[in-house]
Scaffold this motif. Structure first.
Motif, short mmCIF file in Angstrom:
data_model
loop_
_atom_site.label_atom_id
_atom_site.label_comp_id
_atom_site.label_asym_id
_atom_site.label_seq_id
_atom_site.Cartn_x
_atom_site.Cartn_y
_atom_site.Cartn_z
N LEU A 23 -6.07 -8.23 -3.94
CA LEU A 23 -5.99 -7.80 -2.55
C LEU A 23 -5.03 -8.66 -1.75
O LEU A 23 -4.21 -8.16 -0.96
CB LEU A 23 -7.38 -7.81 -1.91
N THR A 24 -5.11 -9.98 -1.95
CA THR A 24 -4.21 -10.88 -1.22
C THR A 24 -2.77 -10.68 -1.65
O THR A 24 -1.86 -10.68 -0.80
CB THR A 24 -4.64 -12.33 -1.45
N GLU A 66 3.84 -8.95 -7.95
CA GLU A 66 2.39 -9.14 -7.86
C GLU A 66 1.90 -10.14 -8.90
O GLU A 66 1.03 -10.97 -8.62
CB GLU A 66 1.67 -7.80 -8.04
N CYS A 97 -3.33 -16.05 -5.95
CA CYS A 97 -3.79 -14.95 -5.11
C CYS A 97 -4.59 -13.95 -5.95
O CYS A 97 -4.29 -13.74 -7.13
CB CYS A 97 -2.59 -14.23 -4.48
N TYR A 140 -1.94 3.38 -4.29
CA TYR A 140 -1.89 2.16 -5.10
C TYR A 140 -2.61 2.35 -6.43
O TYR A 140 -2.13 1.89 -7.48
CB TYR A 140 -2.52 1.00 -4.33
N PHE A 178 -1.46 -7.94 -2.77
CA PHE A 178 -1.01 -6.68 -2.20
C PHE A 178 -0.67 -6.84 -0.72
O PHE A 178 0.35 -6.31 -0.24
CB PHE A 178 -2.10 -5.63 -2.37
N ARG A 179 -1.50 -7.58 0.01
CA ARG A 179 -1.27 -7.74 1.45
C ARG A 179 -0.05 -8.59 1.74
O ARG A 179 0.71 -8.30 2.67
CB ARG A 179 -2.51 -8.38 2.09
N ILE A 180 0.20 -9.61 0.93
CA ILE A 180 1.29 -10.53 1.21
C ILE A 180 2.62 -10.05 0.62
O ILE A 180 3.67 -10.17 1.26
CB ILE A 180 0.95 -11.94 0.68
N ARG A 197 6.84 -0.88 4.40
CA ARG A 197 6.92 -0.49 5.81
C ARG A 197 7.68 0.82 6.02
O ARG A 197 7.20 1.70 6.74
CB ARG A 197 7.57 -1.62 6.61
N LEU A 202 2.65 -4.97 0.67
CA LEU A 202 2.54 -4.26 1.94
C LEU A 202 3.77 -4.41 2.84
O LEU A 202 4.21 -3.42 3.43
CB LEU A 202 1.27 -4.72 2.66
N THR A 240 -4.54 3.32 -0.21
CA THR A 240 -5.44 2.89 -1.28
C THR A 240 -5.35 3.82 -2.49
O THR A 240 -5.30 3.37 -3.64
CB THR A 240 -6.88 2.85 -0.76
#
Length: 299
Positions: free
Chosen positions: A203-204, A192, A200, A116, A206-208, A215, A211, A113
């Protein structure tokens, strides 16, 4: 009647290429053609100095007590049984796993967090904040013992694994946050924005989108935090007084006394402490190298 004959345009002249034998040849330097022995001999010496300590530890851990043989035969596991059962290394191992995994999760989550925010947002004190994070890396952990002990004493957290987990997380956060911010900068911001156009929220998106691309970086940061928490000695020694709450580094220290040292038990305890870290790095070395190399290059 006079007519003009149609003439085809003259073909363009073919580009002149130098002949194969006229092309400049690459000059070979002396060190490009070094003899193989100049490579293998230093590597063999380095490998020898690296493996001899490991063999020595295995020798003390596997040969019977009182033996002076240079070969661990007959092989025995009495030292491992002694440290695991009589010296409570099973409890130390469990506490170390809990501390390492909790530190890994907390450090990765908070660094993700914060990294980012550093990578995607601009604010007035951003450069000063980054400089402060870098300066904290020059502060040794021993200087933090007294203030952290007073804080945990006021919070009634002394002799609790939570105090060690929080201290390890705080100690690992600055470097982890800087590394994560470098990984996020390598992800194009346009990905993004395209997700936002598709409906989106931040948050969505970033997650999809972001993120999954982080890895390797997350594995690198998480493994670094886990290994540091697994091997750290000072925080566990200062904040944990109950033997049932101690970790493996402190347990190894209990095997040494002022009068004598049980070399067999100490070697067996060292192997127990090293094997989980070796196994973890054996499985994640690909992601670890990829993560650190990705964070070192600005996208």
């Amino acid at each position: 009647m006079i007519t003009k004959e149609a003439t085809a345009p003259a073909p363009a002249p073919a580009p002149v290429t130098p002949a194969a034998d006229q092309r400049p040849r690459k000059k070979h330097r002396a060190w490009d053609e070094a003899p193989r022995w100049q490579i293998y001999v230093p590597l063999s010496i380095y490998l020898l100095f690296t493996l001899i300590p490991f063999y020595w530890i295995l020798l003390f851990a596997l040969r019977p007590a009182g033996s002076t043989s240079l070969v661990p035969w007959p092989m025995t596991f009495e030292h491992f049984e002694k440290v695991w059962n009589d010296r409570d290394f099973g409890v130390y191992f469990q506490n170390s796993v809990l501390t390492g995994v909790a530190t890994l999760l907390l450090t990765t989550l908070v660094a993700l967090t914060g990294g980012y925010a550093l990578a995607r947002f601009d604010f007035k004190i951003k450069r000063g904040f980054m400089l402060a994070l870098l300066c904290t890396q020059f502060v040794p952990g021993a200087l933090l013992l007294v203030p952290l002990f007073q804080i945990f004493a006021e919070l009634k957290m002394i002799n609790s694994l939570a105090s060690v987990i929080i201290a390890e997380t705080v100690f690992q956060l600055p470097l982890s946050m800087i590394l994560i911010s470098g990984f996020i900068r390598n992800v194009p911001y346009s990905l993004e924005e395209a997700a936002w156009v598709d409906g989106c929220n931040r948050l969505t998106a970033f997650r999809i989108v972001v993120l999954p691309l982080l890895r390797p970086g997350l594995i690198a940061v998480g493994s670094f935090a886990f290994v540091h928490a697994w091997n750290h000695f000072l925080f566990a020694l200062m904040f944990l007084s109950d033997q049932s709450k101690q970790t493996i580094p402190v347990g190894l220290n209990t095997l040494m006394s002022a009068d004598s040292v049980d070399l067999g038990a100490l070697a067996a305890g060292g192997i127990i402490a090293a094997v989980p870290v070796v196994i973890v790095f054996a499985f994640i070395q690909k992601w670890l190298i990829t993560g650190f190399s990705a964070g070192a290059v600005k996208g």
